[in-house]
Write a protein that holds these residues in place. Structure first.
Motif, short mmCIF file in Angstrom:
data_model
loop_
_atom_site.label_atom_id
_atom_site.label_comp_id
_atom_site.label_asym_id
_atom_site.label_seq_id
_atom_site.Cartn_x
_atom_site.Cartn_y
_atom_site.Cartn_z
N ILE A 119 0.84 -1.20 0.00
CA ILE A 119 0.00 0.00 0.00
C ILE A 119 0.87 1.25 0.00
O ILE A 119 0.60 2.21 -0.73
N GLU A 120 1.93 1.25 0.81
CA GLU A 120 2.82 2.41 0.85
C GLU A 120 3.48 2.63 -0.51
O GLU A 120 3.57 3.77 -0.98
N MET A 121 3.93 1.56 -1.15
CA MET A 121 4.55 1.70 -2.47
C MET A 121 3.54 2.22 -3.48
O MET A 121 3.87 3.08 -4.31
N TYR A 122 2.30 1.75 -3.41
CA TYR A 122 1.26 2.22 -4.33
C TYR A 122 0.99 3.71 -4.12
O TYR A 122 0.87 4.47 -5.08
N ASN A 123 0.91 4.13 -2.86
CA ASN A 123 0.67 5.55 -2.57
C ASN A 123 1.82 6.42 -3.07
O ASN A 123 1.59 7.52 -3.61
N GLN A 124 3.05 5.96 -2.88
CA GLN A 124 4.19 6.72 -3.38
C GLN A 124 4.16 6.84 -4.90
O GLN A 124 4.37 7.93 -5.45
N GLU A 125 3.88 5.72 -5.57
CA GLU A 125 3.81 5.75 -7.03
C GLU A 125 2.68 6.67 -7.50
O GLU A 125 2.84 7.40 -8.48
N ASN A 126 1.56 6.63 -6.78
CA ASN A 126 0.41 7.47 -7.15
C ASN A 126 0.75 8.95 -6.98
O ASN A 126 0.41 9.77 -7.83
N SER A 127 1.41 9.31 -5.87
CA SER A 127 1.76 10.71 -5.65
C SER A 127 2.77 11.19 -6.70
O SER A 127 2.68 12.31 -7.20
N VAL A 128 3.72 10.33 -7.05
CA VAL A 128 4.69 10.69 -8.08
C VAL A 128 3.97 10.87 -9.41
O VAL A 128 4.26 11.81 -10.17
#
Length: 182
Positions: A119-128
């Motif tokens: 989930i954290e990786m998905y959120n980071q990718e989404n914000s980028v």
């Protein structure tokens, strides 16, 4: 000087032949023929084209023995491994069920941690992705502005190459400005 050597024909029989009736002395070879000499190899492992002929199988030795079934240790050969070494746990008491619960809880916590990392990786990718999308929009606006300026410069170069007078260029400019203002 007298020699103590006896002739080779009068040589005594070796100790291995003493007391064993019917055994030929070691110097005499057995008659050649189709005689099979037993070796330490297990049955069924001899070369198929050996001169000894087919192996007579029978009895206990006819079973196929696999080397993996009898591993060699420092102390020698171990016995054949059996399926079960003894009875399994017979009494299912409180500690048994607590152990099961602890193992299941640990599995669940590891799975939860794994999902949280995803989930954290998905959120980071989404914000980028969102930041790149905003930057792409601003760059698209800049590109449109630069394309307009380039069109103006290209028109000016065309006018210069066709030897157009400056007064005609100013008249075209005033006319286009009046149309845009309306």
């Amino acid at each position: 000087m007298a020699s103590n050597h006896k002739p080779s024909a009068a040589r005594p029989v070796s100790r291995g032949g003493i007391g064993l009736p019917g055994r030929p002395p070691s110097g005499i070879r057995p008659p050649s023929g189709n005689i099979r000499v037993a070796t330490g190899m297990p049955p069924g492992t001899a070369r198929p084209a050996s001169r000894g002929g087919p192996i007579a199988t029978g009895g206990v030795l006819s079973s196929q023995i696999k080397v993996a079934d009898r591993p060699v240790t420092q102390q020698g050969l171990s016995g054949m491994k059996t399926g079960m070494k003894g009875p399994q746990r017979q009494i299912l008491d409180k500690s048994y069920y607590l152990g099961l619960l602890r193992s299941k809880i640990s599995e669940l916590t590891t799975e939860i941690n794994k999902l949280q990392k995803e989930i954290e990786m998905y959120n980071q990718e989404n914000s980028v992705y969102l930041s790149y999308e905003k930057r792409a929009e601003t760059l698209a606006v800049e590109i449109k502005e630069f394309q307009g300026q380039l069109a103006d410069y290209n028109m000016l170069v065309d006018k210069l190459n066709t030897n157009t007078e400056m007064e005609e260029v100013m008249n075209d400019y005033n006319m286009l400005k009046a149309q845009n203002d309306r």
